[in-house]
Write a protein that holds these residues in place. Structure first.
Motif, mmCIF file in Angstrom:
data_model
loop_
_atom_site.group_PDB
_atom_site.id
_atom_site.type_symbol
_atom_site.label_atom_id
_atom_site.label_comp_id
_atom_site.label_asym_id
_atom_site.label_seq_id
_atom_site.Cartn_x
_atom_site.Cartn_y
_atom_site.Cartn_z
ATOM 1 N N ASP A 173 41.512 32.559 45.351
ATOM 2 C CA ASP A 173 40.220 32.410 44.548
ATOM 3 C C ASP A 173 40.357 33.292 43.045
ATOM 4 O O ASP A 173 40.082 34.340 43.254
ATOM 5 N N ASP A 174 40.467 32.496 42.182
ATOM 6 C CA ASP A 174 40.399 33.347 40.775
ATOM 7 C C ASP A 174 39.272 33.638 40.134
ATOM 8 O O ASP A 174 39.171 34.253 39.140
ATOM 9 N N ARG A 175 37.975 33.348 40.992
ATOM 10 C CA ARG A 175 36.788 33.615 40.537
ATOM 11 C C ARG A 175 36.581 35.345 40.770
ATOM 12 O O ARG A 175 35.826 35.978 40.047
ATOM 13 N N VAL A 176 37.317 35.879 41.446
ATOM 14 C CA VAL A 176 37.479 37.348 41.930
ATOM 15 C C VAL A 176 38.483 38.214 41.706
ATOM 16 O O VAL A 176 39.552 37.330 41.682
ATOM 17 N N SER A 177 38.447 39.243 41.395
ATOM 18 C CA SER A 177 39.795 40.017 41.367
ATOM 19 C C SER A 177 40.267 40.184 42.723
ATOM 20 O O SER A 177 39.555 40.281 43.827
ATOM 21 N N PRO A 178 41.797 40.398 42.817
ATOM 22 C CA PRO A 178 42.148 40.247 44.165
ATOM 23 C C PRO A 178 42.030 41.749 44.849
ATOM 24 O O PRO A 178 41.624 42.751 44.310
ATOM 25 N N ALA A 179 41.798 41.599 46.010
ATOM 26 C CA ALA A 179 41.372 42.996 46.768
ATOM 27 C C ALA A 179 42.417 43.924 46.459
ATOM 28 O O ALA A 179 43.712 43.636 46.726
ATOM 29 N N GLY A 180 41.845 45.160 46.184
ATOM 30 C CA GLY A 180 42.744 46.257 46.067
ATOM 31 C C GLY A 180 43.116 47.204 47.302
ATOM 32 O O GLY A 180 43.359 48.499 47.060
#
Length: 368
Positions: free
Chosen positions: A142-149
């Motif tokens: 989902d590109d609406r959020v930054s990937p989990a770091g």
């Protein structure tokens, strides 16, 4: 020229309580603060919307976590939520160890077993749910959020109940507890979810019946002499026998024992019965302590020291009043068992772990 404000993307998170009994209370408290936690822990540029809902009053037990995930996946799609989290009080297992949580990126849903979190369940779900939402959105690209770091294995440092995470290659993550301490935490969490305080309040007629029996026993100097003749060991045995008989009577008279069948595997039935027995034991023990305290006070008010001294033919003190209250309280638990037969059936059955009454005063959003 005024700068046009960029519209924030909205992500809808569904929180489902299954069954809508104790889990619904946790969902209600978590939903009130989850949007702020998601903004803080996942992405502040997203407009987080949290929806509450509930699952079946009597959820399927035979399918384990897969049954919950399948039902939740359909619910998530029908409600058009972006992701969904299910909080359940069902004890779940995987690889023969307690399962704390399961994450399915394909269906964009996750399930959390509240009992596996132990006693501090609300604090644990506050820590775990934002991470689960973040992982679901990341695995779903989902590109609406930054990937989990963070790696899924880092949940072991965030949530004490999680010992290890397996299945990262398939995006079907299982958060497992420790085989030993996980079982201890699971049982304590089941008792916590079963709310012994509710069982205690539900046994009010039992306590009234026990006080009535104690009042009659206080007037008998035969009981006074019997308590004086018995030693501490025999008084302890009488107390334990009385409490055990009372718990057994409650289970048998109100049909609280869970039997394995097609819908309830033997392992689940054993856990349910263990949770019921511990809940009733705690409730009856507290009732016994209340009865003992009341009997001590009544004996001190009604039985003069000179009268007790004359009956026992020796000097008396506080220990004698405590001993008298001890034997009377133990014997009065039998009278309390008679009073328990007068309790409302639903009130007593609430102590059974596998029993969930129809919820009232709390509507699912899909029914609103």
């Amino acid at each position: 020229m005024a700068t046009i404000a960029r519209r924030r993307p909205e992500i809808v998170v569904g929180l489902v309580a299954t069954p809508p009994d104790y889990p619904a209370q946790v969902v209600a408290r978590l939903a009130a603060e989850l949007a702020d936690r998601l903004a803080e822990r996942v992405d502040a540029e997203v407009l987080w919307t949290v929806r509450e809902g509930w699952g079946d009053v009597a959820p399927r037990r035979d399918g384990g976590v897969e049954a919950l995930i399948d039902d939740l996946g359909r619910r998530c799609a029908d409600a058009r939520w972006d992701v969904a989290i299910c909080l359940t009080d069902l004890p779940l297992y995987s690889e023969r160890v307690p399962l704390v949580a399961h994450v399915s990126a394909r269906r964009r849903v996750a399930a959390v077993s509240l009992p596996a979190l132990g006693l501090c369940q609300l604090r644990a779900v506050r820590a775990a749910v934002p991470d689960l939402v973040s992982r679901l959105l990341t695995d779903a690209s989902d590109d609406r959020v930054s990937p989990a770091g963070w790696a899924p294995a880092e949940l072991t440092s965030r949530v004490a109940a999680v010992r290890r995470v397996v299945g990262e290659e398939t995006a079907e993550l299982s958060c497992l507890a420790s085989p030993l301490t996980g079982r201890i935490r699971l049982v304590s969490g089941m008792v916590r979810a079963n709310r012994p305080g509710r069982a205690l309040l539900g046994l009010s007629k039992l306590l009234v019946g026990a006080f009535g029996s104690a009042a009659f026993a206080l007037a008998s100097n035969t009981i006074w002499k019997m308590g004086d003749a018995l030693g501490g060991l025999r008084l302890t045995v009488i107390m334990l026998v009385g409490l055990t008989a009372l718990v057994t009577w409650l289970i048998v008279a109100h049909d609280l024992w869970e039997r394995p069948d097609e819908q309830t595997p033997a392992e689940v039935a054993r856990l349910f019965n263990l949770g019921t027995v511990i809940t009733l034991t705690l409730a009856t023990t507290v009732s016994y302590l209340v009865l003992f305290t009341g009997t001590v006070l009544a004996a001190g008010l009604l039985i003069d020291t000179s009268v007790l001294r004359q009956a026992l033919q020796r000097p008396v003190g506080l220990i004698d009043y405590l001993t008298l209250a001890w034997i009377i309280s133990s014997l009065a638990t039998v009278g309390g068992a008679i009073g328990s037969g007068l309790e409302d059936e639903d009130t007593v059955r609430a102590a059974a772990y596998g029993y969930h009454p129809e919820p009232g005063g709390w509507r699912d959003e899909k029914d609103a």
